[in-house]
Motif scaffolding. Structure first.
Motif: not given
Length: 463
Positions: A188-198, A448-450
């Protein structure tokens, strides 16, 4: 400080004055519970962005809760805000034609397994099915289907990520590919994942597997058979876990967890040499695929205390096996805990077919091993778990002649050290050691992201 939900927040906001506060901060591991100022049960990615902005404005730390299965407390916060995905973002939808699963950031593997198998499909998932999808996937992820389909993160097609500044981004091979590279292994170093597509794969409805129990005096025969089996090369449809643990009376025993992606007849023939040793108990059977991923749930019940310590080996190490088994028994009695040391033998050919630079996760032809300690929530171990379990894994690490001792971190999802810990020179813990040659690129992505290091709860990357 007054804590209240951000304007336009659509989810549920829970603080210590609410009746469901204690259940909101409860975790799989009782020792991972922390007293958050607020728990934000988000309903969508926009809610996540609002909470991130609010927390930074108030200078409050954040934690992300998917399944809540981090024994290290990565999904909890003392005095901060938890972004909890488990209440409203836990659904799984399958597109059978495209062989894709759309998985909410708070889903658990049981939901993925049961939803996908209804269409004759499956993906690589956790071997304990009440564990969260997000934590396992973002940290690497392996399971019974790894031999056929690689790591869990190798089956990620796309993710929706909310970054520290509130941007809602799609990460894939074609959109924000640098972010897609980073989330596949760096947690989780770069953000919160709200959806995964597998990606999903055709899967037979039943498989062969289960627990086999051996007396301690079977160790030599087991190690001989294991060594021969391992040297012959693992087949893609199999998996085998070997553990040292204790009988109910405290005496040592060996256990195997076997898996064969086929019929009972095929599985028994394939593992014949292990059955020929003469186990005390044989619980193997042909069973529904989705049930296989629940067989280990009993030893990982909610609201007990847990501690893990990982290490890698290059294969079975017969020379130190007796010492390992004896020390596991000694420590369980000394610390007054239940202790298992598990060797997780999985085929690596498919994993290694992906180039080491394609994701940030470092790959190798190695066996993940873990010391897994558990004790009742109202008790305390009679000693220092970190130092004693370090001595245990170091028996293997120093016996290992192929893998360098200094970089033998073990599997990332087994790391228990405090996330704020900054590793000293020569330490085998820390993001710089864990990600090795990929670390400088991860630092660039962090900047860049955090850049303000909002996300620091799991193997944090310095900027």
């Amino acid at each position: 400080m007054s804590i209240h939900p951000p304007t336009s927040f659509q989810g549920d906001w829970v603080t210590e004055i609410d009746s469901d506060y204690s259940t909101s901060i409860a975790r799989w591991a009782a020792n991972a519970v922390r007293p958050a100022k607020a728990v934000a049960f988000v309903k969508n990615a926009r809610d996540v962005a609002l909470v991130l902005s609010y927390a930074q404005e108030k200078k409050l730390p954040i934690a992300i809760r998917g399944g809540g299965n981090s024994a290290a407390g990565a999904s909890s916060t003392d005095g901060g805000i938890v972004i909890d995905l488990s209440r409203h973002l836990h659904s799984v939808t399958v597109d059978p034609a495209m062989k894709l699963a759309y998985v909410g950031g708070g889903a658990v593997w049981e939901t993925v397994d049961k939803t996908a198998i209804e269409h004759g499909l499956a993906t690589v998932g956790g071997t304990v099915n009440h564990m969260g999808v997000g934590g396992l996937l973002l940290g690497g992820g392996q399971g019974y289907l790894t031999g056929q389909h690689g790591l869990v993160l190798d089956n990620l097609v796309q993710a929706t990520v909310v970054t520290a500044n509130g941007e809602i981004l799609t990460a894939s091979d074609t959109e924000n590919p640098d972010l897609f590279w980073g989330i596949r292994g760096a947690g989780s170093n770069f953000g919160v994942v709200t959806e995964f597509v597998l990606k999903l794969h055709p899967q037979r409805r039943t498989v062969f597997g289960g627990l086999v129990v051996y007396h301690a005096n079977s160790l030599e025969s087991l190690m001989t058979t294991l060594t021969k089996w391992y040297k012959n090369g693992l087949q893609e449809r199999e998996a085998l876990f070997h553990g040292f643990t204790q009988c109910p009376d405290g005496k040592p025993m060996n256990i195997l967890i076997l898996f064969w992606n086929g019929s009972a007849e095929e599985g028994r023939e394939h593992f014949k040499e292990f059955f020929d040793i003469g186990p005390l108990r044989d619980f193997c059977q042909e069973l529904p695929y989705e049930k296989m991923n629940s067989l280990r749930n009993g030893g990982r019940a909610h609201q007990k205390n847990y501690y893990t310590k990982g290490v890698f080996t290059s294969g079975p190490l017969s020379d130190c096996a007796q010492q390992m088994m004896d020390y596991v028994t000694e420590l369980s009695q000394q610390l007054e805990i239940s202790l298992t040391f598990m060797f997780e033998y999985l085929p690596t050919k498919k994993v290694l077919s992906v180039p080491n630079g394609e994701t940030c996760h470092i790959r190798g032809d190695r066996v993940s091993c873990v010391a897994f300690a558990t004790w009742d929530a109202d008790k305390t171990p009679k000693g220092d778990l970190n130092s004693t379990l370090t001595k245990l894994v170091d028996i293997l690490a120093t016996s290992e002649k192929t893998l360098p001792f200094a970089s033998n971190t073990g599997y990332a999802n087994y790391i228990m050290e405090d996330p704020a810990y900054q590793p000293s020179s020569g330490s085998r813990v820390g993001a710089n050691i864990l990600f090795a040659r990929n670390y400088p690129r991860l630092q660039e992505l962090k900047r860049k992201y955090d850049p303000n290091r909002v996300f620091t709860k799991w193997c944090p990357i310095n900027v």
